[in-house]
Design a protein around this motif. Structure first.
Motif, PDB file in Angstrom:
ATOM      1  N   LYS A 137       1.554   3.363 -20.868  1.00  0.00           N
ATOM      2  CA  LYS A 137       1.520   3.584 -22.328  1.00  0.00           C
ATOM      3  C   LYS A 137       2.911   3.421 -22.931  1.00  0.00           C
ATOM      4  N   ALA A 138       3.923   3.987 -22.256  1.00  0.00           N
ATOM      5  CA  ALA A 138       5.293   3.893 -22.770  1.00  0.00           C
ATOM      6  C   ALA A 138       5.766   2.451 -22.817  1.00  0.00           C
ATOM      7  N   MET A 139       5.483   1.704 -21.759  1.00  0.00           N
ATOM      8  CA  MET A 139       5.900   0.299 -21.717  1.00  0.00           C
ATOM      9  C   MET A 139       5.191  -0.517 -22.797  1.00  0.00           C
ATOM     10  N   SER A 140       3.934  -0.188 -23.055  1.00  0.00           N
ATOM     11  CA  SER A 140       3.164  -0.893 -24.077  1.00  0.00           C
ATOM     12  C   SER A 140       3.624  -0.502 -25.485  1.00  0.00           C
ATOM     13  N   ASP A 141       3.763   0.803 -25.714  1.00  0.00           N
ATOM     14  CA  ASP A 141       4.160   1.290 -27.045  1.00  0.00           C
ATOM     15  C   ASP A 141       5.532   0.772 -27.450  1.00  0.00           C
TER      16      ASP A 141
ATOM     17  N   ASN B 175       0.815  -1.218   0.000  1.00  0.00           N
ATOM     18  CA  ASN B 175       0.000   0.000   0.000  1.00  0.00           C
ATOM     19  C   ASN B 175       0.849   1.268   0.000  1.00  0.00           C
ATOM     20  N   ASN B 176       2.152   1.081  -0.193  1.00  0.00           N
ATOM     21  CA  ASN B 176       3.053   2.237  -0.269  1.00  0.00           C
ATOM     22  C   ASN B 176       2.541   3.190  -1.350  1.00  0.00           C
ATOM     23  N   LYS B 177       2.338   4.431  -0.970  1.00  0.00           N
ATOM     24  CA  LYS B 177       1.685   5.394  -1.866  1.00  0.00           C
ATOM     25  C   LYS B 177       2.508   5.707  -3.111  1.00  0.00           C
ATOM     26  N   VAL B 178       3.816   5.669  -2.990  1.00  0.00           N
ATOM     27  CA  VAL B 178       4.676   5.910  -4.159  1.00  0.00           C
ATOM     28  C   VAL B 178       4.564   4.750  -5.151  1.00  0.00           C
ATOM     29  N   LEU B 179       4.589   3.530  -4.642  1.00  0.00           N
ATOM     30  CA  LEU B 179       4.459   2.361  -5.517  1.00  0.00           C
ATOM     31  C   LEU B 179       3.096   2.328  -6.193  1.00  0.00           C
ATOM     32  N   LEU B 180       2.061   2.708  -5.459  1.00  0.00           N
ATOM     33  CA  LEU B 180       0.718   2.737  -6.041  1.00  0.00           C
ATOM     34  C   LEU B 180       0.606   3.807  -7.125  1.00  0.00           C
ATOM     35  N   LEU B 181       1.263   4.941  -6.909  1.00  0.00           N
ATOM     36  CA  LEU B 181       1.275   5.996  -7.921  1.00  0.00           C
ATOM     37  C   LEU B 181       1.902   5.502  -9.223  1.00  0.00           C
ATOM     38  N   LEU B 182       3.043   4.823  -9.095  1.00  0.00           N
ATOM     39  CA  LEU B 182       3.726   4.304 -10.280  1.00  0.00           C
ATOM     40  C   LEU B 182       2.911   3.200 -10.944  1.00  0.00           C
ATOM     41  N   ASP B 183       2.285   2.371 -10.129  1.00  0.00           N
ATOM     42  CA  ASP B 183       1.493   1.258 -10.651  1.00  0.00           C
ATOM     43  C   ASP B 183       0.311   1.748 -11.482  1.00  0.00           C
ATOM     44  N   SER B 184      -0.248   2.871 -11.101  1.00  0.00           N
ATOM     45  CA  SER B 184      -1.434   3.388 -11.794  1.00  0.00           C
ATOM     46  C   SER B 184      -1.098   4.414 -12.878  1.00  0.00           C
ATOM     47  N   ASN B 185       0.178   4.756 -13.014  1.00  0.00           N
ATOM     48  CA  ASN B 185       0.557   5.843 -13.924  1.00  0.00           C
ATOM     49  C   ASN B 185       0.273   5.515 -15.388  1.00  0.00           C
ATOM     50  N   ILE B 186      -0.535   6.333 -16.004  1.00  0.00           N
ATOM     51  CA  ILE B 186      -0.973   6.102 -17.385  1.00  0.00           C
ATOM     52  C   ILE B 186       0.181   6.284 -18.370  1.00  0.00           C
TER      53      ILE B 186
ATOM     54  N   SER C 225      -0.567  14.899  -3.883  1.00  0.00           N
ATOM     55  CA  SER C 225      -1.692  15.367  -4.722  1.00  0.00           C
ATOM     56  C   SER C 225      -1.686  14.734  -6.108  1.00  0.00           C
ATOM     57  N   TYR C 226      -0.611  14.031  -6.462  1.00  0.00           N
ATOM     58  CA  TYR C 226      -0.518  13.435  -7.794  1.00  0.00           C
ATOM     59  C   TYR C 226      -1.478  12.258  -7.944  1.00  0.00           C
ATOM     60  N   ASP C 227      -1.915  12.038  -9.199  1.00  0.00           N
ATOM     61  CA  ASP C 227      -2.774  10.891  -9.489  1.00  0.00           C
ATOM     62  C   ASP C 227      -2.199  10.124 -10.679  1.00  0.00           C
ATOM     63  N   GLU C 228      -3.047   9.318 -11.331  1.00  0.00           N
ATOM     64  CA  GLU C 228      -2.545   8.473 -12.422  1.00  0.00           C
ATOM     65  C   GLU C 228      -2.079   9.273 -13.639  1.00  0.00           C
ATOM     66  N   TYR C 229      -2.394  10.564 -13.684  1.00  0.00           N
ATOM     67  CA  TYR C 229      -1.958  11.407 -14.799  1.00  0.00           C
ATOM     68  C   TYR C 229      -0.645  12.133 -14.497  1.00  0.00           C
ATOM     69  N   MET C 230      -0.018  11.769 -13.414  1.00  0.00           N
ATOM     70  CA  MET C 230       1.251  12.379 -13.025  1.00  0.00           C
ATOM     71  C   MET C 230       2.257  12.280 -14.179  1.00  0.00           C
ATOM     72  N   PRO C 231       2.895  13.392 -14.572  1.00  0.00           N
ATOM     73  CA  PRO C 231       3.871  13.337 -15.666  1.00  0.00           C
ATOM     74  C   PRO C 231       5.203  12.742 -15.197  1.00  0.00           C
ATOM     75  N   LEU C 232       5.814  11.968 -16.054  1.00  0.00           N
ATOM     76  CA  LEU C 232       7.148  11.439 -15.769  1.00  0.00           C
ATOM     77  C   LEU C 232       8.197  12.444 -16.218  1.00  0.00           C
ATOM     78  N   LEU C 233       9.429  12.265 -15.756  1.00  0.00           N
ATOM     79  CA  LEU C 233      10.516  13.094 -16.262  1.00  0.00           C
ATOM     80  C   LEU C 233      10.635  12.896 -17.757  1.00  0.00           C
ATOM     81  N   GLU C 234      10.903  13.967 -18.479  1.00  0.00           N
ATOM     82  CA  GLU C 234      11.069  13.875 -19.924  1.00  0.00           C
ATOM     83  C   GLU C 234      12.518  13.535 -20.271  1.00  0.00           C
ATOM     84  N   LEU C 235      12.715  13.015 -21.478  1.00  0.00           N
ATOM     85  CA  LEU C 235      14.055  12.681 -21.933  1.00  0.00           C
ATOM     86  C   LEU C 235      14.921  13.937 -22.029  1.00  0.00           C
TER      87      LEU C 235
END
Length: 303
Positions: free
Chosen positions: A88-92, A73-84, A182-192
């Motif tokens: 998408k990047a892993m799938s693409d 239930n670690n909130k950081v792990l849950l954030l990453l787990d739900s990150n859209i 305050s971040y949710d599943e739409y949290m942006p990742l660091l850009e390249l």
């Protein structure tokens, strides 16, 4: 630097092709960042699987039946787990390495579970976002990043990734530190790239160094009259040429910054004595440029 060195070794003169390869290599570095974010997600999944199997034991203990779920239930792990964006990047990119090589995930989960960091973290059942974030930072720094098995796996998976690891580890820590409750599943990742200027700089320093290589080689020869040309390592030449290019072609970069950064690169990649040799050459050239007015620097403190 690696692209310049490879271009010299292969005697390639196709600048467009080599520039594309440079950008492709940078893209691969970002792939390493993404799979390490996903690695945290997969470690959490291993923990969930461990709990579920423990609950199904024939002689399950009360602890097995009612486990402390603080880690999963670690909130950081849950954030990453739900990150859209991550999903998408892993799938693409079809990056399913942890599905294929899940033994490394299990190795890391086992090390985390047996660590003092984990035991201390699990002494309570509830936690704040800060505690969760600090714990993930700690296990990444102390257990995941230095893991020999993971290092060997990454080296086998893609040879260039080994050189990218220090930068990737820094990016991982930066990403985790920036997370907010305050971040949710739409949290942006660091850009390249930080911005378009970053990408432009990568292309410019490569192209301008290649296009002025003959001139820069003469500069090196003039500063090393007593050296046999063949005795100077090609990697050292590439580093010196890039530094000269920054002296001449990039007016916003301070001379000291250029010298210090290329000395760090030399310490990391070249011979033990290279940084001393390179420092001497760059010091001579920068002083000569300053005396002759060739240091075209703008802004305060750039000399």
């Amino acid at each position: 630097m690696q692209s310049l060195y490879l271009m010299k070794q292969t005697q390639s003169e196709n600048l467009d092709k080599e520039e594309k390869f440079l950008l492709f290599s940078i893209e691969q570095m970002y792939d390493l960042f993404l799979i390490n974010l996903q690695l945290l997600v997969e470690i959490r999944k291993s923990a969930v699987d461990f709990i579920q199997k423990s609950q199904k034991k024939h002689l399950a203990t009360s602890e097995d039946k009612n486990p402390n779920q603080k880690f999963i239930n670690n909130k950081v792990l849950l954030l990453l787990d739900s990150n859209i964006q991550l999903k998408k990047a892993m799938s693409d990119k079809k990056m399913n390495c942890w599905d294929l090589d899940d033994e490394y995930v299990k190795i890391l989960w086992k090390e985390i579970k047996e660590s003092e960091l984990y035991k201390e973290y699990m002494t309570t059942t509830q936690s704040s976002f800060k505690e969760d974030k600090d714990f993930i930072l700690d296990i990444f720094k102390e257990i995941i990043a230095p893991n020999d098995k993971l290092y060997e796996y990454i080296e086998d998976k893609r040879l260039t990734w080994v050189d990218d690891l220090p930068l990737m580890n820094t990016a991982m820590l930066k990403m985790i530190r920036k997370l907010k409750p305050s971040y949710d599943e739409y949290m942006p990742l660091l850009e390249l790239y930080k911005d378009l200027e970053d990408k432009k700089f990568a292309k410019d320093i490569f192209k301008k160094t290649v296009l002025n290589a003959v001139e820069f080689s003469k500069e090196i020869d003039e500063k090393t009259p007593n050296w046999d040309k063949d005795r100077i390592a090609e990697l050292d030449k590439a580093i010196i040429k890039m530094a000269i290019c920054e002296f001449q072609k990039f007016p916003s970069i301070p001379v000291k910054v250029t010298i210090n950064e290329y000395l760090e690169i030399a310490k990391e990649y070249s011979t033990p004595k290279s940084s001393i040799f390179i420092n001497g050459i760059l010091d001579k050239i920068s002083k000569e440029y300053q005396e002759n007015g060739k240091l075209n620097k703008v802004g305060r403190g750039l000399m």
